[in-house]
Motif scaffolding. Structure first.
Motif, short mmCIF file in Angstrom:
data_model
loop_
_atom_site.label_atom_id
_atom_site.label_comp_id
_atom_site.label_asym_id
_atom_site.label_seq_id
_atom_site.Cartn_x
_atom_site.Cartn_y
_atom_site.Cartn_z
N GLY A 152 -9.71 0.05 18.60
CA GLY A 152 -8.58 0.90 18.57
C GLY A 152 -7.78 0.77 17.38
N THR A 153 -6.42 1.33 17.37
CA THR A 153 -5.76 1.29 16.16
C THR A 153 -4.85 0.14 16.03
N ALA A 154 -4.84 -0.31 14.72
CA ALA A 154 -3.79 -1.50 14.32
C ALA A 154 -3.10 -0.78 13.23
N MET A 155 -1.88 -0.97 12.94
CA MET A 155 -1.09 -0.38 11.66
C MET A 155 -1.19 -1.61 10.62
N ILE A 156 -1.50 -1.07 9.43
CA ILE A 156 -1.43 -2.14 8.40
C ILE A 156 -0.82 -1.39 6.97
N ALA A 157 0.14 -2.28 6.57
CA ALA A 157 0.72 -1.68 5.45
C ALA A 157 0.49 -2.70 4.35
N PHE A 158 0.66 -2.34 3.15
CA PHE A 158 0.51 -3.16 2.01
C PHE A 158 1.56 -3.42 1.03
N ASP A 159 1.97 -4.76 0.43
CA ASP A 159 2.95 -4.83 -0.18
C ASP A 159 2.40 -5.66 -1.67
N LEU A 160 2.07 -4.94 -2.51
CA LEU A 160 1.48 -5.64 -3.69
C LEU A 160 2.55 -5.43 -4.97
N SER A 161 2.71 -6.62 -5.51
CA SER A 161 3.57 -6.86 -6.24
C SER A 161 3.18 -7.72 -7.62
N PRO A 162 3.66 -7.31 -8.88
CA PRO A 162 3.25 -8.13 -9.96
C PRO A 162 3.82 -9.39 -10.12
N SER A 163 4.89 -9.58 -9.22
CA SER A 163 5.71 -10.76 -9.11
C SER A 163 5.99 -11.45 -7.90
N PRO A 164 6.35 -12.70 -7.69
CA PRO A 164 6.13 -13.14 -6.25
C PRO A 164 7.19 -12.62 -5.31
N PRO A 187 0.40 -7.24 4.81
CA PRO A 187 -0.09 -8.18 3.88
C PRO A 187 0.71 -8.22 2.42
N GLN A 188 1.28 -9.38 2.04
CA GLN A 188 2.04 -9.10 0.72
C GLN A 188 1.07 -10.03 -0.27
N VAL A 189 0.76 -9.29 -1.39
CA VAL A 189 0.00 -9.96 -2.52
C VAL A 189 0.50 -9.96 -3.76
N TRP A 190 0.51 -11.12 -4.42
CA TRP A 190 0.97 -11.26 -5.94
C TRP A 190 0.04 -11.93 -6.75
N PRO A 191 0.07 -11.99 -8.05
CA PRO A 191 -0.75 -12.90 -8.72
C PRO A 191 -0.22 -14.19 -8.56
N ALA A 192 -0.94 -15.15 -8.50
CA ALA A 192 -0.62 -16.76 -8.53
C ALA A 192 0.10 -17.04 -10.07
N GLY A 193 0.75 -18.12 -10.11
CA GLY A 193 1.23 -18.50 -11.33
C GLY A 193 2.86 -18.50 -11.50
N GLY A 194 3.40 -18.07 -10.11
CA GLY A 194 5.05 -18.32 -10.40
C GLY A 194 5.40 -18.04 -8.89
N GLY A 195 6.56 -18.62 -8.66
CA GLY A 195 7.27 -18.71 -7.40
C GLY A 195 6.53 -19.71 -6.40
N ALA A 196 7.13 -19.63 -5.07
CA ALA A 196 6.77 -20.70 -4.39
C ALA A 196 5.28 -20.22 -3.48
N ALA A 197 4.65 -21.19 -2.95
CA ALA A 197 3.30 -20.90 -2.21
C ALA A 197 3.52 -20.29 -0.91
N PRO A 198 2.63 -19.39 -0.17
CA PRO A 198 3.22 -18.85 0.92
C PRO A 198 3.18 -19.78 2.09
N PRO A 199 4.14 -19.48 2.92
CA PRO A 199 4.31 -20.67 4.24
C PRO A 199 3.01 -20.80 5.08
N ALA A 200 2.99 -22.11 5.46
CA ALA A 200 1.87 -22.26 6.56
C ALA A 200 2.62 -21.81 7.88
N LEU A 201 1.47 -21.50 8.51
CA LEU A 201 2.19 -21.00 10.07
C LEU A 201 2.34 -22.12 10.80
#
Length: 141
Positions: free
Chosen positions: A32-44, A127-141
């Motif tokens: 069935g259908t699941a909605m997915i949107a993306f947030d891609l950023s050059p910074s955290p 999903p939020q995606v950014w290059p590693a190398g700056g900012g805090a690591a993503p939170p654990a569940l």
């Protein structure tokens, strides 16, 4: 309950995992259908607060080729066994390390079930995606 990936470089948290040249996000709906949107950023990115997300988890992953796509597969009981890759370039900054945080909601509304096309979409992911190398690591569940 989805199978636990065994090749993950990060601990499995039931939502996302990743490592060297791979990233996995799991939905609960089987057809069935699941909605997915993306947030891609050059910074955290800060955690998204545009919706009331029920789950959030993150991981680091490395792309040596600069190509990472979202892939969705249908199981053997479906009409097609092929995996379909969406043309979303998750490694948009070329080869290197990336951080990904996945927000999800509606996973419990139809777990491992089937949603008909005329039913409202229950499961939403961001999903939020950014290059590693700056900012805090993503939170654990």
């Amino acid at each position: 309950m989805p199978a636990t990936p065994t090749s993950s470089a990060t601990p499995w948290n039931g939502l996302v995992a990743g490592g060297h040249n791979h990233a996995v996000a799991v939905t609960e709906i089987s057809a069935g259908t699941a909605m997915i949107a993306f947030d891609l950023s050059p910074s955290p990115l800060d955690a998204d607060d545009s919706l009331q997300w029920e789950h959030s988890a993150g991981f680091d992953h490395t792309s040596t080729t600069g190509v990472t796509h979202l892939a969705v597969g249908m199981g053997p009981d479906e009409e097609a066994d092929d995996v379909e890759a969406y043309e979303i370039g998750l490694a948009f900054d070329g080869p290197g390390g990336y951080r990904m945080r996945l927000h999800a909601r509606g996973r419990e509304l139809c777990p491992d079930g089937v949603r008909d096309e005329d039913e409202p979409v229950a499961e939403h992911s961001l999903p939020q995606v950014w290059p590693a190398g700056g900012g805090a690591a993503p939170p654990a569940l």
